[in-house]
Design a protein around this motif. Sequence first.
Motif, mmCIF file in Angstrom:
data_model
loop_
_atom_site.group_PDB
_atom_site.id
_atom_site.type_symbol
_atom_site.label_atom_id
_atom_site.label_comp_id
_atom_site.label_asym_id
_atom_site.label_seq_id
_atom_site.Cartn_x
_atom_site.Cartn_y
_atom_site.Cartn_z
ATOM 1 N N ASP A 139 0.840 -1.002 0.074
ATOM 2 C CA ASP A 139 -0.091 -0.158 -0.184
ATOM 3 C C ASP A 139 0.799 1.218 -0.188
ATOM 4 N N LEU A 140 2.121 0.994 0.583
ATOM 5 C CA LEU A 140 3.188 1.932 1.156
ATOM 6 C C LEU A 140 3.204 3.102 -0.894
ATOM 7 N N ALA A 141 3.693 1.250 -1.371
ATOM 8 C CA ALA A 141 4.331 1.134 -2.726
ATOM 9 C C ALA A 141 3.316 2.347 -3.671
ATOM 10 N N LYS A 142 1.913 1.424 -3.231
ATOM 11 C CA LYS A 142 0.578 2.153 -4.762
ATOM 12 C C LYS A 142 0.506 3.740 -4.352
ATOM 13 N N THR A 143 0.029 4.173 -3.354
ATOM 14 C CA THR A 143 -0.375 4.970 -2.509
ATOM 15 C C THR A 143 1.387 6.578 -2.947
ATOM 16 N N GLY A 144 2.081 5.982 -3.126
ATOM 17 C CA GLY A 144 3.194 6.997 -3.764
ATOM 18 C C GLY A 144 4.020 6.927 -2.329
ATOM 19 N N GLN A 145 3.926 6.783 -1.392
ATOM 20 C CA GLN A 145 4.252 6.867 0.092
ATOM 21 C C GLN A 145 5.738 7.114 -0.182
#
Length: 372
Positions: A139-145
Motif C-alpha cells: 500500500d505504501l508503494a501503490k499510494t506513492g508514499q
Amino acid sequence: MSQKQITVVIVGMGFGKEFISIYQSHPNIKAVGICTRNKQTRDELTAKFNLDPNLVFENFDDVPKRDDVDAIHIVTPVPQHAQMTLASLNAGKHTACTIPMAMTKEDCIAIVDAKRRANKVYMMMETALYTREFLYGLDLAKTGQLGDIQFVRGSHIQDMSMDGWDEYWKGYPPMLNGTHAISPLLKINNTIAETVVCHGSGRLSEDLASRYGSPFAVETATFTLKDSNVVAEATRSLFDVVRQYRESYDVYGTKMSFEWEQLQDEDHVIFDGGENAKRISIPDTDDLLIEPIKHFTRREKIDDPNHVSFLQGAGHGGSHPHLVQEFVAAIIEGRDSAVDAALAANYTCAGICAHESAMNGGIRVQIPSFEA
C-alpha cells in the motif's frame, strides 16, 4: 456478489486443514472436501467440520475424476506439486497450489501450458504476498508514499532440522524453493525477474550436502528486474545456520523506507526523512476481506497453532483468508488469479535459476519469461 457455488477439495491435511473452515464460511462455496492418506485424520476432520463423506478421499487420483469437484487446492509436500497440479488442470479443474509451483523449469513450463489449455484458474498460494506486513508495504508503494523505489531486499532463514518437517527437506538447496524471499520483492515493484547472479556461502554437513548434491548453507542472489532500474537481493538458508525464523522484506524509496523487524514481535521500522525513524505496529488486514471470512486473519483462528509451519512462520501473517478470497473470486469472475501460472512460474524459476547460478560459481542466468 455472484451466487455461483463451487465445490473445492483440499489435498494434504498438514496446514491444509487450516483452510477448511475458511472455505466453509465463504458464500460462494457449495461444499468442501478433503484428501489425505491418514484414516484417523480423515475421520477426525470429517466429524469436526461435518464434511460430506462422499467428498472425503484417501487417494488423490480419485479427486480429479469427480465431475462434482470444481476446484482442487493442493497443500502437499513439494515433490508432489507439479504432478498433482498437472493432473488437476488436465482434468479441467480450477487449481490452487502452495509454494513452490514446481522443482524444475520444465515442470513450470508444463504447468503454464496446461493452464492455458484448460482455460481454468490457477493460483500459487504464496502466503508471503498476503501477510499483513507485505500488504502494508504494498500500500505504501501503490499510494506513492515510498516515492521511487531504489532497492529491495528479502530473506527467508529457517531451521528445517526441527521436528515436524518431512525427510525430503533435509539438505534441500536454499534457493530451489525461494519464493517466500523473492516474490515480495518482485510484487512490490510490479514486475518479474529477468536475470540472476547467486553465490553460495558456507558448507552443510556431509550428510545434508549429499542429499541433493548441494553444499551451501546459505544462498544469496541478486536479480535484475524487467523494465526497472532496481536490483533485488534475496538470501535463504535452511540448515546449519543459527537464527530465529525470519521471512522478511526491506524496501528503500526516495520518500520513505521500510525495514523488517530484527526480532519477532519487536515491530518494524519506518524511515521518513533525514535521521527520522519510528517503530510501527502493522494493522490487521481484515478490512480487505468480505465479512464472512475477515476474522480468519487473526492468529487465534489457527486450528493447529502447534504445527511446525506456524511455530516458525508466525501464523503466516493472516494470509490464509486472502488466498481463499482471491482464488474463489478469480473463479467466480472468470479471470486469472493475482498469482496466475505465468507469474508463479517466474517467481518459482527465479529461485531455481538462482540455485543453478550458485552451483556454477555465480554465473549470470537468464530467467524464463512466461508472458503470453
